[in-house]
Scaffold this motif. Sequence first.
Motif, PDB file in Angstrom:
ATOM      1  N   ALA A 130       2.634 -11.940  -8.282  1.00  0.00           N
ATOM      2  CA  ALA A 130       1.792 -12.684  -9.505  1.00  0.00           C
ATOM      3  C   ALA A 130       2.664 -12.742 -10.534  1.00  0.00           C
ATOM      4  CB  ALA A 130       0.602 -11.959  -9.672  1.00  0.00           C
ATOM      5  N   ARG A 131       2.479 -13.872 -11.553  1.00  0.00           N
ATOM      6  CA  ARG A 131       3.177 -13.822 -12.724  1.00  0.00           C
ATOM      7  C   ARG A 131       2.354 -14.236 -13.943  1.00  0.00           C
ATOM      8  NH1 ARG A 131       6.313 -16.903  -9.097  1.00  0.00           N
ATOM      9  NH2 ARG A 131       8.510 -16.301  -8.781  1.00  0.00           N
ATOM     10  N   THR A 132       2.948 -13.902 -14.967  1.00  0.00           N
ATOM     11  CA  THR A 132       2.035 -14.440 -16.380  1.00  0.00           C
ATOM     12  C   THR A 132       3.012 -14.990 -17.284  1.00  0.00           C
ATOM     13  OG1 THR A 132       0.503 -13.333 -17.782  1.00  0.00           O
ATOM     14  CG2 THR A 132       2.128 -12.097 -17.309  1.00  0.00           C
ATOM     15  N   ARG A 133       2.400 -15.933 -17.916  1.00  0.00           N
ATOM     16  CA  ARG A 133       3.382 -16.484 -19.125  1.00  0.00           C
ATOM     17  C   ARG A 133       2.925 -15.802 -20.243  1.00  0.00           C
ATOM     18  NH1 ARG A 133       2.024 -22.764 -17.513  1.00  0.00           N
ATOM     19  NH2 ARG A 133       3.098 -22.731 -15.732  1.00  0.00           N
ATOM     20  N   THR A 134       1.965 -14.718 -20.460  1.00  0.00           N
ATOM     21  CA  THR A 134       1.708 -14.097 -21.539  1.00  0.00           C
ATOM     22  C   THR A 134       2.115 -12.797 -21.476  1.00  0.00           C
ATOM     23  OG1 THR A 134      -0.475 -13.314 -20.733  1.00  0.00           O
ATOM     24  CG2 THR A 134      -0.350 -15.186 -22.109  1.00  0.00           C
ATOM     25  N   ASP A 135       2.346 -11.809 -22.564  1.00  0.00           N
ATOM     26  CA  ASP A 135       2.954 -10.569 -22.600  1.00  0.00           C
ATOM     27  C   ASP A 135       1.753  -9.778 -21.949  1.00  0.00           C
ATOM     28  OD1 ASP A 135       4.541  -8.544 -23.441  1.00  0.00           O
ATOM     29  OD2 ASP A 135       3.875  -8.279 -25.447  1.00  0.00           O
ATOM     30  N   THR A 136       1.642  -9.287 -20.763  1.00  0.00           N
ATOM     31  CA  THR A 136       0.623  -8.623 -20.035  1.00  0.00           C
ATOM     32  C   THR A 136       1.238  -7.061 -19.550  1.00  0.00           C
ATOM     33  OG1 THR A 136      -0.094 -10.605 -19.300  1.00  0.00           O
ATOM     34  CG2 THR A 136      -0.878  -8.728 -18.177  1.00  0.00           C
ATOM     35  N   ASP A 137       0.323  -6.195 -19.904  1.00  0.00           N
ATOM     36  CA  ASP A 137       0.560  -4.935 -19.132  1.00  0.00           C
ATOM     37  C   ASP A 137       0.365  -4.715 -17.846  1.00  0.00           C
ATOM     38  OD1 ASP A 137       1.195  -2.353 -18.621  1.00  0.00           O
ATOM     39  OD2 ASP A 137      -0.403  -1.461 -19.794  1.00  0.00           O
ATOM     40  N   LEU A 138       1.498  -5.007 -16.942  1.00  0.00           N
ATOM     41  CA  LEU A 138       1.398  -4.960 -15.497  1.00  0.00           C
ATOM     42  C   LEU A 138       1.070  -3.610 -14.702  1.00  0.00           C
ATOM     43  CD1 LEU A 138       3.597  -8.162 -14.840  1.00  0.00           C
ATOM     44  CD2 LEU A 138       1.205  -8.116 -15.025  1.00  0.00           C
ATOM     45  N   ARG A 139       1.425  -2.664 -15.617  1.00  0.00           N
ATOM     46  CA  ARG A 139       1.426  -1.095 -14.776  1.00  0.00           C
ATOM     47  C   ARG A 139       0.344  -0.715 -14.118  1.00  0.00           C
ATOM     48  NH1 ARG A 139       3.087   2.238 -20.148  1.00  0.00           N
ATOM     49  NH2 ARG A 139       1.462   0.618 -20.948  1.00  0.00           N
ATOM     50  N   PRO A 140      -1.115  -1.117 -14.671  1.00  0.00           N
ATOM     51  CA  PRO A 140      -1.979  -0.874 -13.616  1.00  0.00           C
ATOM     52  C   PRO A 140      -1.924  -1.539 -12.469  1.00  0.00           C
ATOM     53  CG  PRO A 140      -2.942  -1.469 -16.100  1.00  0.00           C
ATOM     54  CD  PRO A 140      -1.327  -1.820 -15.850  1.00  0.00           C
ATOM     55  N   TYR A 141      -1.641  -2.805 -12.343  1.00  0.00           N
ATOM     56  CA  TYR A 141      -1.579  -3.477 -11.091  1.00  0.00           C
ATOM     57  C   TYR A 141      -0.460  -2.868 -10.134  1.00  0.00           C
ATOM     58  CZ  TYR A 141      -4.142  -6.437 -14.135  1.00  0.00           C
ATOM     59  OH  TYR A 141      -5.141  -6.919 -15.038  1.00  0.00           O
ATOM     60  N   ALA A 142       0.778  -2.632 -10.777  1.00  0.00           N
ATOM     61  CA  ALA A 142       1.882  -1.940 -10.103  1.00  0.00           C
ATOM     62  C   ALA A 142       1.331  -0.526  -9.658  1.00  0.00           C
ATOM     63  CB  ALA A 142       3.077  -1.985 -10.747  1.00  0.00           C
ATOM     64  N   ASP A 143       0.645   0.220 -10.296  1.00  0.00           N
ATOM     65  CA  ASP A 143       0.264   1.515 -10.025  1.00  0.00           C
ATOM     66  C   ASP A 143      -0.645   1.518  -8.820  1.00  0.00           C
ATOM     67  OD1 ASP A 143       1.875   2.526 -11.828  1.00  0.00           O
ATOM     68  OD2 ASP A 143       0.026   2.874 -13.478  1.00  0.00           O
ATOM     69  N   ALA A 144      -1.490   0.162  -8.651  1.00  0.00           N
ATOM     70  CA  ALA A 144      -2.531   0.285  -7.799  1.00  0.00           C
ATOM     71  C   ALA A 144      -1.872  -0.052  -6.616  1.00  0.00           C
ATOM     72  CB  ALA A 144      -3.661  -0.808  -8.080  1.00  0.00           C
ATOM     73  N   LEU A 145      -0.696  -0.418  -6.398  1.00  0.00           N
ATOM     74  CA  LEU A 145      -0.088  -0.958  -5.232  1.00  0.00           C
ATOM     75  C   LEU A 145       1.329   0.202  -4.753  1.00  0.00           C
ATOM     76  CD1 LEU A 145       0.970  -4.609  -6.266  1.00  0.00           C
ATOM     77  CD2 LEU A 145      -0.378  -4.031  -4.231  1.00  0.00           C
ATOM     78  N   HIS A 146       1.212   0.984  -5.823  1.00  0.00           N
ATOM     79  CA  HIS A 146       2.140   2.350  -5.589  1.00  0.00           C
ATOM     80  C   HIS A 146       2.337   2.941  -4.186  1.00  0.00           C
ATOM     81  CE1 HIS A 146       4.880   5.566  -6.535  1.00  0.00           C
ATOM     82  NE2 HIS A 146       3.936   6.231  -6.056  1.00  0.00           N
ATOM     83  N   SER A 147       1.090   3.167  -3.601  1.00  0.00           N
ATOM     84  CA  SER A 147       0.968   3.787  -2.390  1.00  0.00           C
ATOM     85  C   SER A 147       0.611   2.915  -1.153  1.00  0.00           C
ATOM     86  CB  SER A 147      -0.325   4.767  -2.318  1.00  0.00           C
ATOM     87  OG  SER A 147      -1.359   3.976  -2.353  1.00  0.00           O
ATOM     88  N   PHE A 148       1.045   1.874  -1.358  1.00  0.00           N
ATOM     89  CA  PHE A 148       1.055   0.781  -0.173  1.00  0.00           C
ATOM     90  C   PHE A 148       2.198   0.715   0.583  1.00  0.00           C
ATOM     91  CE2 PHE A 148       2.515  -3.392   1.529  1.00  0.00           C
ATOM     92  CZ  PHE A 148       1.331  -3.685   2.289  1.00  0.00           C
ATOM     93  N   GLU A 149       1.751   1.072   1.998  1.00  0.00           N
ATOM     94  CA  GLU A 149       2.867   1.298   2.975  1.00  0.00           C
ATOM     95  C   GLU A 149       2.723   0.265   4.252  1.00  0.00           C
ATOM     96  OE1 GLU A 149       5.721   2.714   3.188  1.00  0.00           O
ATOM     97  OE2 GLU A 149       5.647   3.762   1.560  1.00  0.00           O
ATOM     98  N   GLY A 150       3.701  -0.960   4.184  1.00  0.00           N
ATOM     99  CA  GLY A 150       3.346  -1.836   5.423  1.00  0.00           C
ATOM    100  C   GLY A 150       3.990  -1.105   6.592  1.00  0.00           C
ATOM    101  N   ALA A 151       3.507  -1.816   7.715  1.00  0.00           N
ATOM    102  CA  ALA A 151       4.124  -1.404   9.138  1.00  0.00           C
ATOM    103  C   ALA A 151       5.585  -1.824   9.170  1.00  0.00           C
ATOM    104  CB  ALA A 151       3.419  -1.987  10.242  1.00  0.00           C
ATOM    105  N   PRO A 152       6.517  -1.441   9.586  1.00  0.00           N
ATOM    106  CA  PRO A 152       8.024  -1.730   9.811  1.00  0.00           C
ATOM    107  C   PRO A 152       8.009  -2.938  10.766  1.00  0.00           C
ATOM    108  CG  PRO A 152       7.571   0.282  11.172  1.00  0.00           C
ATOM    109  CD  PRO A 152       6.230   0.002  10.363  1.00  0.00           C
ATOM    110  N   TRP A 153       8.962  -3.693  10.547  1.00  0.00           N
ATOM    111  CA  TRP A 153       9.491  -4.609  11.508  1.00  0.00           C
ATOM    112  C   TRP A 153      10.794  -4.773  11.454  1.00  0.00           C
ATOM    113  CZ3 TRP A 153       8.127  -6.313   6.502  1.00  0.00           C
ATOM    114  CH2 TRP A 153       8.821  -7.015   5.815  1.00  0.00           C
ATOM    115  N   THR A 154      11.506  -5.630  12.289  1.00  0.00           N
ATOM    116  CA  THR A 154      12.913  -5.941  12.245  1.00  0.00           C
ATOM    117  C   THR A 154      13.311  -7.157  11.995  1.00  0.00           C
ATOM    118  OG1 THR A 154      13.155  -4.388  14.338  1.00  0.00           O
ATOM    119  CG2 THR A 154      14.867  -5.896  14.033  1.00  0.00           C
ATOM    120  N   VAL A 155      14.064  -7.386  10.843  1.00  0.00           N
ATOM    121  CA  VAL A 155      14.652  -8.571  10.260  1.00  0.00           C
ATOM    122  C   VAL A 155      15.831  -8.842  11.098  1.00  0.00           C
ATOM    123  CG1 VAL A 155      15.642  -9.660   8.256  1.00  0.00           C
ATOM    124  CG2 VAL A 155      14.065  -7.833   8.050  1.00  0.00           C
TER     125      VAL A 155
END
Length: 191
Positions: A130-155
């Motif tokens: 996500a992006r924003t054109r305004t000065d926005t506090d993105l910390r709550p959204y980043a904090d909500a994703l902090h514990s996200f762990e996806g399954a591994p794959w091979t690049v």
Amino acid sequence: MRLFAAVMPPEEALRELGHAVDRVHRMPDADGLRWTGRPGWHFTLAFMGEVDEKLLPDLHERLGRAAHRSEEFPLRLHGGGHFGRRTLWVGAAGGLDAMRLLAERAEAAARRAGVPMDEHRSYHAHLTIARTRTDTDLRPYADALHSFEGAPWTVSRLLLVRSNLPGGGAAGAQPRYEEVGSWPLGRAATD
């Protein structure tokens, strides 16, 4: 044409991320952010901007060599963060050193092919959600994703992608991404 080198997560990883992003999207004031389209979720390795078509044959050859010199590596989507108050992203874990090396090789390939590149910056693996054109506090959204762990794959591939920007200024219009080159990683792929 507007080009960048990239790593694309597999569909399964994108589905997992989609579920996490859906939860964040329901948070208060999240509708004020411009959410990136899921078909465009990727890790940019080297942004090239506008590239003259006459440079493409050499660029393809050099990116192929960069891929050939880079081994496959494990990766997973991991956590979240933000750049300032304008960009929200999901990070990566796993073979970050290998990804950084692949990014450096892709950037060097573009430079050697004659693509005018911006000043070199230290690579930070991230997938913009996500992006924003305004000065926005993105910390709550980043904090909500902090514990996200996806399954591994091979690049296993290096991609060259064309970014087709939306025309007409339509609200919410997203760029369309088109793969214009793909190379397997590692020596075994071409031996």
